[in-house]
Design a protein around this motif. Structure first.
Motif, PDB file in Angstrom:
ATOM      1  N   LEU A  60      11.825  11.844  -6.280  1.00  0.00           N
ATOM      2  CA  LEU A  60      11.832  10.395  -6.518  1.00  0.00           C
ATOM      3  C   LEU A  60      11.102   9.599  -5.444  1.00  0.00           C
ATOM      4  N   ASN A  61      10.722  10.264  -4.355  1.00  0.00           N
ATOM      5  CA  ASN A  61       9.908   9.617  -3.333  1.00  0.00           C
ATOM      6  C   ASN A  61       8.413   9.829  -3.567  1.00  0.00           C
ATOM      7  N   GLN A  62       8.086  10.690  -4.504  1.00  0.00           N
ATOM      8  CA  GLN A  62       6.682  10.942  -4.803  1.00  0.00           C
ATOM      9  C   GLN A  62       6.139   9.812  -5.678  1.00  0.00           C
ATOM     10  N   PRO A  63       4.919   9.352  -5.413  1.00  0.00           N
ATOM     11  CA  PRO A  63       4.368   8.206  -6.146  1.00  0.00           C
ATOM     12  C   PRO A  63       4.486   8.315  -7.664  1.00  0.00           C
ATOM     13  N   ALA A  64       4.311   9.499  -8.211  1.00  0.00           N
ATOM     14  CA  ALA A  64       4.334   9.683  -9.664  1.00  0.00           C
ATOM     15  C   ALA A  64       5.705   9.419 -10.271  1.00  0.00           C
ATOM     16  N   TYR A  65       6.767   9.530  -9.459  1.00  0.00           N
ATOM     17  CA  TYR A  65       8.126   9.474 -10.011  1.00  0.00           C
ATOM     18  C   TYR A  65       8.972   8.318  -9.476  1.00  0.00           C
ATOM     19  N   ARG A  66       8.374   7.396  -8.737  1.00  0.00           N
ATOM     20  CA  ARG A  66       9.143   6.292  -8.167  1.00  0.00           C
ATOM     21  C   ARG A  66       9.727   5.364  -9.237  1.00  0.00           C
ATOM     22  N   LYS A  67       9.119   5.363 -10.408  1.00  0.00           N
ATOM     23  CA  LYS A  67       9.623   4.527 -11.502  1.00  0.00           C
ATOM     24  C   LYS A  67      10.106   5.373 -12.673  1.00  0.00           C
ATOM     25  N   ALA A  68      10.564   6.567 -12.380  1.00  0.00           N
ATOM     26  CA  ALA A  68      11.080   7.464 -13.427  1.00  0.00           C
ATOM     27  C   ALA A  68      12.267   6.823 -14.138  1.00  0.00           C
ATOM     28  N   GLU A  69      12.335   7.022 -15.450  1.00  0.00           N
ATOM     29  CA  GLU A  69      13.451   6.513 -16.251  1.00  0.00           C
ATOM     30  C   GLU A  69      14.256   7.654 -16.879  1.00  0.00           C
TER      31      GLU A  69
END
Length: 201
Positions: A60-69
């Motif tokens: 969740l700290n990786q740019p791709a997953y910071r806005k994961a839902e």
């Protein structure tokens, strides 16, 4: 409670098994009874060092997953102590759906009461979804509650089961209070009759 109908978003892969509620929201953050503000402490001990710096390789700290839902997780998600703060923290971060092969019962129930859809899938399906989630922010997964399907970024679709009553509550945004308010006219009628029959009460 916000309605859950169709969700298309980034899915974060978390293949760990036995992710317990203390990992989701550590005990030191349980002092509040507010449902908001806990997202910053979601997976706190996995996301941050002791001095508060982000741990770069946590998903969740990786740019791709910071806005994961969506989270695609390993077996037995939400085990451990029964704390409603766990779904509160997930929801405040922005997670609306968790997919796993199994969930702890209390956590599973608390998710539905807080607007999160927990989906149980067979191991082989979770593995496909996990691989799709690893593609990053350009690979968006779609969860359709009405149709009861999860569709990968490349169009593979998998069905899932959900209790009809819980499905009704999510589709209509009904928590326990909302369910009670659906019966408000019957409650008012009962109260009016009770006042006539027992005015001294």
């Amino acid at each position: 409670m916000d309605k859950f109908t169709t969700l298309t978003g980034v899915a974060a892969p978390m293949p760990l098994v036995n992710i317990d509620t203390d990992m989701i929201i550590p005990k030191q953050f349980l002092k509040t009874i507010q449902r908001s503000g806990l997202g910053k402490n979601l997976f706190d001990e996995m996301r941050y060092t002791q001095d508060g710096a982000e741990i770069a390789d946590f998903v969740l700290n990786q740019p791709a997953y910071r806005k994961a839902e969506i989270i695609v997780a390993g077996d037995n998600f939400g085990c451990g102590s029964s704390r409603e703060h766990a779904p509160w923290a997930l929801l405040d971060f922005g997670i609306r759906c968790v997919i796993s092969t199994s969930f702890a019962d209390i956590f599973f129930n608390n998710c539905f009461k807080n607007g999160i859809l927990p989906i149980v899938m067979p191991q082989e399906v979770v593995e496909v979804l996990m691989e799709d989630a690893k593609k990053g922010e350009n690979a968006r997964m779609t969860v359709d509650l009405e149709a009861q399907t999860v569709t990968t970024s490349d169009g593979q679709s998998f069905g899932f089961e959900v209790d009809p009553f819980r499905k009704h509550c999510l589709l209509n945004g009904l928590d326990d209070i909302g369910l009670t308010l659906e019966k408000v006219s019957s409650i008012d009628t009962f109260e009016a009759k009770a006042n006539l029959l027992r005015p001294w009460v």
